[in-house]
Design a protein around this motif. Structure first.
Motif, PDB file in Angstrom:
ATOM      1  N   CYS A   1      -3.110 -10.335  -6.563  1.00  0.00           N
ATOM      2  CA  CYS A   1      -1.923 -10.490  -6.062  1.00  0.00           C
ATOM      3  C   CYS A   1      -1.083  -9.059  -6.734  1.00  0.00           C
ATOM      4  O   CYS A   1      -0.221  -8.324  -5.947  1.00  0.00           O
ATOM      5  CB  CYS A   1      -1.112 -11.547  -6.489  1.00  0.00           C
ATOM      6  N   SER A   2      -1.240  -9.014  -8.017  1.00  0.00           N
ATOM      7  CA  SER A   2      -0.390  -8.004  -8.837  1.00  0.00           C
ATOM      8  C   SER A   2      -0.958  -6.603  -8.237  1.00  0.00           C
ATOM      9  O   SER A   2      -0.130  -5.596  -8.118  1.00  0.00           O
ATOM     10  CB  SER A   2      -0.953  -8.065 -10.325  1.00  0.00           C
ATOM     11  N   VAL A   3      -2.111  -6.344  -8.034  1.00  0.00           N
ATOM     12  CA  VAL A   3      -2.734  -5.041  -7.436  1.00  0.00           C
ATOM     13  C   VAL A   3      -2.237  -4.795  -6.171  1.00  0.00           C
ATOM     14  O   VAL A   3      -1.710  -3.885  -5.877  1.00  0.00           O
ATOM     15  CB  VAL A   3      -4.274  -4.993  -7.418  1.00  0.00           C
ATOM     16  N   GLY A   4      -1.895  -5.732  -5.263  1.00  0.00           N
ATOM     17  CA  GLY A   4      -1.520  -5.689  -4.074  1.00  0.00           C
ATOM     18  C   GLY A   4      -0.030  -5.477  -4.095  1.00  0.00           C
ATOM     19  O   GLY A   4       0.477  -4.529  -3.362  1.00  0.00           O
ATOM     20  N   VAL A   5       0.762  -5.850  -5.061  1.00  0.00           N
ATOM     21  CA  VAL A   5       2.219  -5.653  -5.078  1.00  0.00           C
ATOM     22  C   VAL A   5       2.464  -4.376  -5.481  1.00  0.00           C
ATOM     23  O   VAL A   5       3.257  -3.606  -4.954  1.00  0.00           O
ATOM     24  CB  VAL A   5       2.827  -6.696  -6.134  1.00  0.00           C
ATOM     25  N   CYS A   6       1.503  -3.817  -6.415  1.00  0.00           N
ATOM     26  CA  CYS A   6       1.932  -2.496  -6.605  1.00  0.00           C
ATOM     27  C   CYS A   6       1.547  -1.387  -5.774  1.00  0.00           C
ATOM     28  O   CYS A   6       2.068  -0.303  -5.806  1.00  0.00           O
ATOM     29  CB  CYS A   6       0.864  -2.042  -8.170  1.00  0.00           C
ATOM     30  N   MET A   7       0.598  -1.643  -4.810  1.00  0.00           N
ATOM     31  CA  MET A   7       0.311  -0.657  -4.085  1.00  0.00           C
ATOM     32  C   MET A   7       0.866  -0.773  -2.544  1.00  0.00           C
ATOM     33  O   MET A   7       0.488  -0.047  -1.819  1.00  0.00           O
ATOM     34  CB  MET A   7      -1.359  -0.604  -3.670  1.00  0.00           C
ATOM     35  N   ALA A   8       1.630  -1.802  -2.718  1.00  0.00           N
ATOM     36  CA  ALA A   8       2.386  -2.147  -1.128  1.00  0.00           C
ATOM     37  C   ALA A   8       2.828  -0.877  -0.677  1.00  0.00           C
ATOM     38  O   ALA A   8       2.984  -0.845   0.692  1.00  0.00           O
ATOM     39  CB  ALA A   8       3.227  -3.422  -1.313  1.00  0.00           C
ATOM     40  N   GLY A   9       3.612   0.014  -1.235  1.00  0.00           N
ATOM     41  CA  GLY A   9       4.302   1.106  -0.528  1.00  0.00           C
ATOM     42  C   GLY A   9       5.580   1.548  -0.984  1.00  0.00           C
ATOM     43  O   GLY A   9       5.940   2.739  -0.852  1.00  0.00           O
ATOM     44  N   LEU A  10       6.067   0.743  -2.063  1.00  0.00           N
ATOM     45  CA  LEU A  10       7.333   1.172  -2.551  1.00  0.00           C
ATOM     46  C   LEU A  10       7.320   1.501  -3.977  1.00  0.00           C
ATOM     47  O   LEU A  10       7.907   2.380  -4.458  1.00  0.00           O
ATOM     48  CB  LEU A  10       8.366   0.196  -2.387  1.00  0.00           C
ATOM     49  N   LEU A  11       6.667   0.784  -4.787  1.00  0.00           N
ATOM     50  CA  LEU A  11       6.346   0.910  -6.275  1.00  0.00           C
ATOM     51  C   LEU A  11       5.625   1.965  -6.411  1.00  0.00           C
ATOM     52  O   LEU A  11       5.965   2.936  -7.108  1.00  0.00           O
ATOM     53  CB  LEU A  11       5.866  -0.157  -7.015  1.00  0.00           C
ATOM     54  N   ALA A  12       4.377   2.582  -5.795  1.00  0.00           N
ATOM     55  CA  ALA A  12       3.594   3.496  -5.733  1.00  0.00           C
ATOM     56  C   ALA A  12       3.490   4.095  -4.377  1.00  0.00           C
ATOM     57  O   ALA A  12       2.768   3.591  -3.377  1.00  0.00           O
ATOM     58  CB  ALA A  12       2.401   3.176  -6.595  1.00  0.00           C
ATOM     59  N   MET A  13       4.182   5.078  -4.128  1.00  0.00           N
ATOM     60  CA  MET A  13       4.233   5.877  -2.831  1.00  0.00           C
ATOM     61  C   MET A  13       3.115   6.634  -2.590  1.00  0.00           C
ATOM     62  O   MET A  13       2.635   7.283  -1.809  1.00  0.00           O
ATOM     63  CB  MET A  13       5.684   6.497  -2.589  1.00  0.00           C
ATOM     64  N   THR A  14       2.314   7.181  -3.609  1.00  0.00           N
ATOM     65  CA  THR A  14       1.206   8.154  -3.524  1.00  0.00           C
ATOM     66  C   THR A  14       0.069   7.713  -4.301  1.00  0.00           C
ATOM     67  O   THR A  14       0.078   7.365  -5.404  1.00  0.00           O
ATOM     68  CB  THR A  14       1.602   9.449  -4.261  1.00  0.00           C
ATOM     69  N   LEU A  15      -1.086   7.396  -3.552  1.00  0.00           N
ATOM     70  CA  LEU A  15      -2.196   6.738  -4.150  1.00  0.00           C
ATOM     71  C   LEU A  15      -3.295   7.586  -3.801  1.00  0.00           C
ATOM     72  O   LEU A  15      -3.388   8.526  -2.823  1.00  0.00           O
ATOM     73  CB  LEU A  15      -2.456   5.409  -3.390  1.00  0.00           C
ATOM     74  N   ASP A  16      -4.378   7.735  -4.873  1.00  0.00           N
ATOM     75  CA  ASP A  16      -5.522   8.483  -4.492  1.00  0.00           C
ATOM     76  C   ASP A  16      -6.456   7.794  -3.398  1.00  0.00           C
ATOM     77  O   ASP A  16      -6.070   6.642  -2.931  1.00  0.00           O
ATOM     78  CB  ASP A  16      -6.632   8.675  -5.780  1.00  0.00           C
TER      79      ASP A  16
END
Length: 257
Positions: free
Chosen positions: A159-174
């Motif tokens: 759940c925590s990983v999904g929350v961080c990657m959802a699109g607003l906390l981290a907007m740029t991902l590798d």
């Protein structure tokens, strides 16, 4: 099932999502139209990811004990796997529909998002699917692990990983994390919500201290915010993928069972 055996499950399923909506209302109601309200809206949309945890908590309130009852009845050749699985799903869905409507009502009429039918049903749709996906995650891990506390550790990590990657906390991902993010229902729910909130009809004003050097506001409407934060997506595709990913979550939980 447990709804008949324990009325506490009914209380848990009917109050957790609504309780989250009430808490968010205490912090965010009512939304204004100044520049600070842009961050408030983004934060509130991000808070929708908490529904993933709520779905998991709904599962913890009912599933572990029902799973144990099922194992005993299955060994006695009283009930088969599909009967248990779809009975659980049938009893679960009405509560998710009810709580999704209540959540949408709080978001629109209490907190103050735009009074728009499309946005209302988008919030309802997104909250319903995210809670359902959280419940599926709970079924999967509570089937793999017999101890609910041990299962909770792994569920919380997912759940925590999904929350961080959802699109607003981290907007740029590798590239790897970006690919993994397409498997998360939170990614679709957050961006669908954001695209329906930040439209050209949503206007903003700013005070004299917030004016740019040329005398203009940094953002005057929601469309500018969406473009600045690169939130625009193909809405039709995201609605479809959101549903598919949620169904896949439940199919995977059925496979584990």
């Amino acid at each position: 099932l447990g709804l008949i055996r324990d009325l506490n499950i009914i209380i848990a399923r009917t109050t957790q999502v609504t309780g989250l909506a009430v808490i968010l209302s205490l912090f965010f109601a009512r939304l204004k139209h100044d520049n600070a309200s842009i961050q408030n809206r983004l934060g509130l949309i991000q808070q929708m990811t908490a529904l993933y945890f709520t779905g998991m908590l709904n599962n913890l309130s009912a599933y572990p004990r029902e799973r144990d009852y099922f194992y005993e009845e299955f060994n006695d050749d009283v009930v088969d796997l599909n009967s248990f699985f779809f009975s659980y799903l049938t009893l679960e869905i009405p509560f998710e529909i009810l709580s999704g409507f209540l959540y949408a009502i709080f978001m629109i009429f209490v907190i103050g998002f735009q009074m728009n039918a499309g946005l209302f049903f988008t919030i309802f749709y997104a909250s319903l699917l995210i809670v359902n996906a959280g419940e599926s995650l709970g079924i999967s891990f509570n089937t793999i692990f017999n101890h609910p506390g041990f299962a909770l550790v792994f569920i919380s990590i997912f759940c925590s990983v999904g929350v961080c990657m959802a699109g607003l906390l981290a907007m740029t991902l590798d590239s790897f994390l970006k690919a993994m993010n397409y498997l998360s229902p939170l990614h679709y729910g957050v961006l669908i919500f954001a695209n329906n909130v930040f439209t050209s009809s949503l206007t903003f004003n700013c005070s004299a201290t917030e004016l740019s050097p040329d005398g203009s506001c940094l953002f005057t409407n929601g469309e500018q915010v969406k473009n600045a934060y690169h939130l625009a997506v193909d809405m039709t595709l995201y609605y479809i993928l959101f549903s598919i990913i949620t169904v896949c979550h439940r199919v995977i939980s059925w496979g584990f069972l």
